[in-house]
Enzyme design. Structure first.
Site, mmCIF file in Angstrom:
data_model
loop_
_atom_site.group_PDB
_atom_site.id
_atom_site.type_symbol
_atom_site.label_atom_id
_atom_site.label_comp_id
_atom_site.label_asym_id
_atom_site.label_seq_id
_atom_site.Cartn_x
_atom_site.Cartn_y
_atom_site.Cartn_z
ATOM 1 N N THR A 36 7.217 41.318 1.221
ATOM 2 C CA THR A 36 6.061 40.361 1.481
ATOM 3 C C THR A 36 6.247 39.963 3.084
ATOM 4 O O THR A 36 7.259 39.498 3.500
ATOM 5 C CB THR A 36 6.091 39.221 0.793
ATOM 6 O OG1 THR A 36 7.389 38.665 0.857
ATOM 7 C CG2 THR A 36 5.942 39.495 -0.653
ATOM 8 N N ASN A 104 25.499 43.029 -3.721
ATOM 9 C CA ASN A 104 26.565 43.078 -4.468
ATOM 10 C C ASN A 104 26.194 43.901 -5.744
ATOM 11 O O ASN A 104 25.984 43.556 -6.759
ATOM 12 C CB ASN A 104 27.021 41.708 -5.147
ATOM 13 C CG ASN A 104 27.692 40.738 -4.279
ATOM 14 O OD1 ASN A 104 28.580 41.377 -3.541
ATOM 15 N ND2 ASN A 104 27.458 39.506 -4.096
ATOM 16 N N SER A 130 31.248 39.842 2.608
ATOM 17 C CA SER A 130 31.838 38.563 2.137
ATOM 18 C C SER A 130 31.653 37.408 3.280
ATOM 19 O O SER A 130 31.711 37.550 4.319
ATOM 20 C CB SER A 130 33.260 38.531 1.805
ATOM 21 O OG SER A 130 33.637 37.328 1.153
ATOM 22 N N GLY A 131 31.557 36.058 2.888
ATOM 23 C CA GLY A 131 31.575 35.105 3.534
ATOM 24 C C GLY A 131 30.333 34.302 3.689
ATOM 25 O O GLY A 131 30.065 33.356 4.335
ATOM 26 N N GLY A 132 29.467 34.338 2.807
ATOM 27 C CA GLY A 132 28.061 33.647 2.274
ATOM 28 C C GLY A 132 27.136 33.814 3.653
ATOM 29 O O GLY A 132 27.376 34.587 4.289
ATOM 30 N N LYS A 184 34.782 44.944 -3.046
ATOM 31 C CA LYS A 184 34.019 43.633 -3.152
ATOM 32 C C LYS A 184 33.951 43.000 -4.568
ATOM 33 O O LYS A 184 34.208 41.839 -4.851
ATOM 34 C CB LYS A 184 32.496 43.888 -2.436
ATOM 35 C CG LYS A 184 31.507 42.482 -2.462
ATOM 36 C CD LYS A 184 32.478 41.554 -1.800
ATOM 37 C CE LYS A 184 31.926 40.026 -1.854
ATOM 38 N NZ LYS A 184 30.412 39.702 -2.330
ATOM 39 N N HIS A 187 37.171 41.536 -5.152
ATOM 40 C CA HIS A 187 37.273 40.298 -4.233
ATOM 41 C C HIS A 187 36.631 39.229 -4.982
ATOM 42 O O HIS A 187 37.371 38.073 -5.000
ATOM 43 C CB HIS A 187 36.651 40.595 -2.842
ATOM 44 C CG HIS A 187 36.097 39.477 -2.194
ATOM 45 N ND1 HIS A 187 35.211 38.698 -2.452
ATOM 46 C CD2 HIS A 187 36.771 39.064 -0.857
ATOM 47 C CE1 HIS A 187 35.144 37.775 -1.524
ATOM 48 N NE2 HIS A 187 36.123 37.723 -0.654
ATOM 49 N N ASN A 188 35.437 39.299 -5.499
ATOM 50 C CA ASN A 188 34.744 38.593 -6.190
ATOM 51 C C ASN A 188 35.706 37.929 -7.486
ATOM 52 O O ASN A 188 35.416 36.663 -7.996
ATOM 53 C CB ASN A 188 33.447 38.752 -6.534
ATOM 54 C CG ASN A 188 32.541 38.719 -5.475
ATOM 55 O OD1 ASN A 188 32.829 38.716 -4.349
ATOM 56 N ND2 ASN A 188 31.199 38.782 -5.627
ATOM 57 N N GLU A 191 37.940 35.749 -6.481
ATOM 58 C CA GLU A 191 37.498 34.494 -5.748
ATOM 59 C C GLU A 191 37.114 33.451 -7.129
ATOM 60 O O GLU A 191 37.379 32.377 -6.999
ATOM 61 C CB GLU A 191 36.049 35.078 -5.223
ATOM 62 C CG GLU A 191 35.310 33.897 -4.903
ATOM 63 C CD GLU A 191 33.893 34.380 -4.470
ATOM 64 O OE1 GLU A 191 33.826 35.063 -3.616
ATOM 65 O OE2 GLU A 191 32.614 33.867 -5.006
ATOM 66 N N LYS A 262 26.915 35.773 -11.233
ATOM 67 C CA LYS A 262 25.634 36.823 -10.968
ATOM 68 C C LYS A 262 26.106 38.186 -11.510
ATOM 69 O O LYS A 262 25.412 39.255 -11.732
ATOM 70 C CB LYS A 262 25.517 36.717 -9.333
ATOM 71 C CG LYS A 262 24.781 35.615 -9.088
ATOM 72 C CD LYS A 262 23.903 36.084 -7.721
ATOM 73 C CE LYS A 262 23.481 34.592 -7.161
ATOM 74 N NZ LYS A 262 24.478 34.146 -6.520
HETATM 75 C C1 6PG Z 1 31.140 36.382 -0.821
HETATM 76 C C2 6PG Z 1 30.782 35.820 -2.151
HETATM 77 C C3 6PG Z 1 29.374 36.273 -2.646
HETATM 78 C C4 6PG Z 1 29.244 35.965 -4.336
HETATM 79 C C5 6PG Z 1 28.415 34.919 -4.648
HETATM 80 C C6 6PG Z 1 28.021 35.046 -5.933
HETATM 81 O O1 6PG Z 1 32.082 36.953 -0.707
HETATM 82 O O2 6PG Z 1 30.494 35.941 0.125
HETATM 83 O O3 6PG Z 1 31.555 36.556 -3.054
HETATM 84 O O4 6PG Z 1 29.039 37.316 -2.099
HETATM 85 O O5 6PG Z 1 28.996 37.360 -4.731
HETATM 86 O O6 6PG Z 1 29.145 33.945 -4.224
HETATM 87 O O7 6PG Z 1 28.875 34.779 -6.932
HETATM 88 P P1 6PG Z 1 28.611 34.352 -8.131
HETATM 89 O O8 6PG Z 1 28.936 35.500 -9.180
HETATM 90 O O9 6PG Z 1 29.613 33.355 -8.421
HETATM 91 O O10 6PG Z 1 27.226 33.793 -8.334
#
Ligand code: 6PG
Length: 476
Positions: A36, A104, A130-132, A184, A187-188, A191, A262
């Site tokens: 869009t 992701n 990663s890192g938001g 990744k 990594h999650n 996390e 997610k």
């Molecule tokens: C990162 C995080 C990010 C992650 C989200 C969603 O490394 O920046 O891992 O990419 O995917 O925080 O994670 P959820 O599954 O908690 O929504």
């Protein structure tokens, strides 16, 4: 902006916007596109100042504006949206162009897309980022995977925008195929487990020790100065201190206790089951989020199942000692989660021929990533000492350095007892303790399971005193 752009960014969500700005602020001309056009225009109007960023209103325009071979970064929602963009984009590309997916995405989807594009001579890379939002703007940790040839074409751009640690840019080649997204995903999963461990420590401090959010924030801040120095520990302190603008109470206490996800943590758990890698703490963190969702059920059951009178049976005792135990316990959760995740990575790399160098993975997580933590340097040294040993936590170096001091099982045991006495669930810590106890036990009671399987289903068993496969008529 005139002239050709070095990269195209597709998808102007916050991550796409921030990565485009990061690239442009490193002197890399960027062309941006969103399905869009309003969103692209709003981005250009509200966020772009001097940066070399050009908007494109169609995919054709985007493709035309790029220097060749073209480099494109997809920052669209993982799932069908990626396929939809590729369907429209790929016919416009030429052999040798490189498409990167920075979402992701599931590693299997990435491998499928990679093969489909390879058939047309187009490179596809799956990039874990990663890192938001902030990391995307100021320096993310980047985990690219795919063909080395494709990586070579984008490496100069990616290393420029990545976070930096004392060991260089936090971007490194993760391996072939879907390795970037697999890394990744792991990594999650770590996390999730790290966050679950922090949440459990918060629960014990609040519920069993009666500490306020403010006091708990102070504890996390103190821990953040020591071995537990980690982005997520510091963030927990920051979040706990944040007041609700309406009530002035800590905002965290007004937040509904239902954790979302997610999918990446769940995929890691599924992959661990498929590959036969025990990762109980990673799985427990996924299950804890899922269970938290049943808020109404929990409320109903809690009303009919009060914690029995006379409990807690154990008084919290000395607060200083309890906090020291808790710190050791969280260290154990963290190290166990890394250990399980890195074992999973080891097996996946073998099973899928990724060629992942786990030392390089840990280096890339060192800065910019959500997992950045002091432990990463040490873990990397352990991996480097014996790259083929999947079991970090049980390596000689680990044992010598931390078994008794930090990953102290006795401390974790005391925390579990205290938590149980107060009715506090501890899925991350209890599975971490269980994992260590199981892995350090040369003999487990699985012999009885085998005997029963053979007794009811003639499933056979092996013996400890001679080779072969045996069956017994247990009724006889
Ligand atoms: C990162 C995080 C990010 C992650 C989200 C969603 O490394 O920046 O891992 O990419 O995917 O925080 O994670 P959820 O599954 O908690 O929504």
């Amino acid at each position: 902006m005139e002239g050709r752009c070095e990269i195209g960014v597709i998808g102007m969500g916050v991550m796409g916007q921030n990565l485009a700005l990061n690239l442009a602020r490193h002197g890399i001309p960027v062309c941006v596109y969103n399905r869009t056009a309003e969103r692209t225009e709003a981005f250009m109007r509200e966020r772009v100042r001097e940066e070399p960023i050009a908007p494109a209103h169609t995919l054709e325009e985007l493709v035309q504006r790029l220097s060749r071979p073209r480099r494109l970064l997809l920052m669209v929602q993982a799932g069908p949206a990626v396929d939809q963009v590729l369907e429209a984009l790929v016919p416009l590309l030429e052999r040798g162009d490189v498409v990167m997916d920075g979402g992701n995405s599931h590693y299997a989807d990435t491998e499928r897309r990679m093969q489909a594009l390879a058939a047309r001579g187009i490179h596809f890379l799956g990039i874990g980022i990663s890192g938001g939002e902030r990391g995307a703007l100021e320096g993310p940790s980047l985990m690219p995977g795919g063909s080395p040839e494709a990586y070579a074409r984008v490496e100069p751009l990616l290393t420029r925008i990545a976070a930096r640690s004392e060991e260089g840019p936090c971007c490194g080649y993760m391996g072939r195929g879907g390795a970037g997204h697999y890394v990744k995903m792991v990594h999650n999963a770590i996390e999730y487990a790290f966050m679950q461990g922090i949440a459990e420590a918060y629960d014990v401090m609040g519920t069993a020790l009666g500490l306020s959010a403010e006091a708990i924030a102070e504890v996390f801040e103190r821990w953040n100065e020591g071995n537990l120095n980690a982005y997520l520990v510091g963030l927990a302190a920051r979040v706990l201190r944040y007041p609700d603008p309406e009530t002035g109470a800590p905002l965290v206490e007004r937040i509904l206790d239902r954790a979302e996800q997610k999918g990446t943590g769940r995929w890691a758990a599924q992959s661990a089951l498929e590959l036969g890698v025990p990762a109980p703490t990673l799985m427990a963190a996924v299950v804890a989020r899922t269970l938290s969702h049943f808020k109404a059920d929990r409320e109903r059951i809690a009303a009919g199942f009060p914690w029995p009178d006379g409990w807690p049976a154990t008084a919290p005792g000395d607060e200083v000692e309890a906090l020291a135990d808790l710190e050791a316990a969280l260290n154990l959760v963290v190290l166990t989660a890394f250990s399980q995740g890195l074992w999973l990575l080891h097996e996946a790399s073998r099973a899928y021929a990724y060629g992942v160098d786990r030392g390089e993975v840990l280096r890339v997580w060192r800065a910019g990533s959500i997992l950045r933590a002091r432990w990463l340097g040490f873990l990397r040294e352990v991996v480097r000492e014996d790259p083929e040993d999947p079991h970090l936590l049980f390596s000689p170096r680990f044992r010598a350095e931390i078994r008794d001091r930090l990953a102290g099982l006795p401390a974790a045991g005391r925390v579990l007892r205290l938590a149980f006495a107060h009715g506090i669930p501890m899925p991350a810590l209890s599975t971490a303790v269980d994992y260590v106890l199981s892995m350090r036990r040369s003999r487990l009671p699985a012999n009885l399971i085998q005997a029963q399987r053979d007794a009811f289903g003639a499933h056979t068993y092996e013996r400890i005193d001679r080779p072969g496969v045996f069956h017994t008529d247990w009724e006889g």
